[in-house]
Design an enzyme around this catalytic site. Structure first.
Site, PDB file in Angstrom:
ATOM      1  N   ARG A   1       0.829  -1.219   0.000  1.00 41.33           N
ATOM      2  CA  ARG A   1       0.000   0.000   0.000  1.00 41.33           C
ATOM      3  C   ARG A   1       0.854   1.256   0.000  1.00 41.33           C
ATOM      4  O   ARG A   1       0.407   2.321  -0.422  1.00 41.33           O
ATOM      5  CB  ARG A   1      -0.989  -0.024   1.173  1.00 41.33           C
ATOM      6  CG  ARG A   1      -2.231  -0.828   0.838  1.00 41.33           C
ATOM      7  CD  ARG A   1      -2.922  -1.329   2.053  1.00 41.33           C
ATOM      8  NE  ARG A   1      -2.150  -2.407   2.663  1.00 41.33           N
ATOM      9  CZ  ARG A   1      -2.534  -3.113   3.692  1.00 41.33           C
ATOM     10  NH1 ARG A   1      -3.668  -2.843   4.254  1.00 41.33           N
ATOM     11  NH2 ARG A   1      -1.777  -4.069   4.179  1.00 41.33           N
TER      12      ARG A   1
ATOM     13  N   GLU B   1       4.923 -12.006  14.300  1.00 40.73           N
ATOM     14  CA  GLU B   1       4.375 -12.656  15.489  1.00 40.73           C
ATOM     15  C   GLU B   1       4.825 -14.124  15.528  1.00 40.73           C
ATOM     16  O   GLU B   1       5.257 -14.629  16.551  1.00 40.73           O
ATOM     17  CB  GLU B   1       2.854 -12.550  15.461  1.00 40.73           C
ATOM     18  CG  GLU B   1       2.224 -12.798  16.803  1.00 40.73           C
ATOM     19  CD  GLU B   1       0.715 -12.646  16.728  1.00 40.73           C
ATOM     20  OE1 GLU B   1       0.217 -12.094  15.736  1.00 40.73           O
ATOM     21  OE2 GLU B   1       0.056 -13.095  17.680  1.00 40.73           O
TER      22      GLU B   1
HETATM   23  P1  AMP Z   1       4.186  -3.656  11.418  1.00 43.57           P
HETATM   24  O1  AMP Z   1       5.467  -4.191  10.809  1.00 43.57           O
HETATM   25  O2  AMP Z   1       3.694  -4.483  12.543  1.00 43.57           O
HETATM   26  O3  AMP Z   1       4.299  -2.190  11.781  1.00 43.57           O
HETATM   27  O4  AMP Z   1       3.086  -3.811  10.306  1.00 43.57           O
HETATM   28  C1  AMP Z   1       2.985  -2.882   9.325  1.00 43.57           C
HETATM   29  C2  AMP Z   1       2.396  -3.425   8.039  1.00 43.57           C
HETATM   30  O5  AMP Z   1       1.363  -4.385   8.242  1.00 43.57           O
HETATM   31  C3  AMP Z   1       1.805  -2.274   7.287  1.00 43.57           C
HETATM   32  O6  AMP Z   1       2.343  -2.331   5.979  1.00 43.57           O
HETATM   33  C4  AMP Z   1       0.312  -2.494   7.301  1.00 43.57           C
HETATM   34  O7  AMP Z   1      -0.177  -2.379   6.004  1.00 43.57           O
HETATM   35  C5  AMP Z   1       0.082  -3.896   7.837  1.00 43.57           C
HETATM   36  N1  AMP Z   1      -0.790  -3.926   9.053  1.00 43.57           N
HETATM   37  C6  AMP Z   1      -0.419  -4.331  10.294  1.00 43.57           C
HETATM   38  N2  AMP Z   1      -1.443  -4.269  11.170  1.00 43.57           N
HETATM   39  C7  AMP Z   1      -2.491  -3.792  10.478  1.00 43.57           C
HETATM   40  C8  AMP Z   1      -3.867  -3.469  10.839  1.00 43.57           C
HETATM   41  N3  AMP Z   1      -4.355  -3.631  12.076  1.00 43.57           N
HETATM   42  N4  AMP Z   1      -4.657  -2.975   9.874  1.00 43.57           N
HETATM   43  C9  AMP Z   1      -4.190  -2.788   8.614  1.00 43.57           C
HETATM   44  N5  AMP Z   1      -2.930  -3.080   8.213  1.00 43.57           N
HETATM   45  C10 AMP Z   1      -2.081  -3.578   9.138  1.00 43.57           C
END
Ligand code: AMP
Length: 175
Positions: free
Chosen positions: A58, A95
């Site tokens: 995205r 995770e």
């Molecule tokens: P993180 O590495 O945990 O910060 O995850 C970030 C990526 O995962 C981003 O590119 C988001 O598009 C996706 N993502 C993680 N959690 C969500 C959520 N609750 N809603 C939408 N997209 C998420």
């Protein structure tokens, strides 16, 4: 809240316990898309930026529009195995297990000032890894820009602890 009100929440997707913040409802609305991109441009048009990096997938939609309007180039950071030329790689924890993202080795020149864009910051694992890739190539991260921050998951704090500047247009906290 012209941006937040256009983001749809899908509970328990892709798995139980996750509140998925779906920005497709913001992007399909011409007013929402314009407000979102215009806010990024207002923030970055006067900043010293050489190039925009977007994170798979995205971040490509937003980063492409932002780079175009700033009159800068765009560089994708992709999930492993998608980029055809020589890459730098960075592994990060999920995770369960790990994932790897990549950038073309010749995508950024030493000393270039880089804006990194994604739709959402959750735990910050992906963003920290993207920052490491940019640094490996000698780029200087000016800021991370997101539409959504999920403060409960601590990603923004993690980025700030790494010394990065972070901007998010809206946040979903305790909801
Ligand atoms: P993180 O590495 O945990 O910060 O995850 C970030 C990526 O995962 C981003 O590119 C988001 O598009 C996706 N993502 C993680 N959690 C969500 C959520 N609750 N809603 C939408 N997209 C998420």
């Amino acid at each position: 809240m012209p941006i937040k009100s256009r983001i749809r929440t899908i509970p328990h997707w892709p798995k139980k316990g996750i509140m998925f913040r779906d920005i497709t409802t913001l992007l399909k609305d011409p007013v929402g898309l314009k407000i979102c991109i215009d806010e990024f441009i207002k923030r970055y048009e006067k900043k010293d930026i050489d190039i925009v990096v977007g994170i798979d997938s995205r971040g490509f939609i937003l980063g492409g529009a932002i780079a175009y309007l700033l009159g800068k180039g765009f560089v994708p950071v992709r999930k492993k195995g998608k980029l055809p030329a020589e890459t730098e790689k960075e592994e990060y924890a999920l995770e369960y297990g790990t994932d790897t993202i990549e950038i073309h080795k010749d995508a950024i020149e030493k000393g270039q000032k880089v804006l990194i864009i994604d739709d959402l910051i959750a735990t910050g694992g992906t963003a920290v890894a993207a920052g490491k890739l940019v640094k490996k190539l000698g780029g200087i991260v000016v800021e991370f820009g997101f539409i959504v921050d999920l403060p409960d998951l601590g990603g923004r704090k993690k980025l700030e602890q790494h010394g990065y500047s972070v901007y998010a247009q809206t946040a979903f906290e305790g909801e």
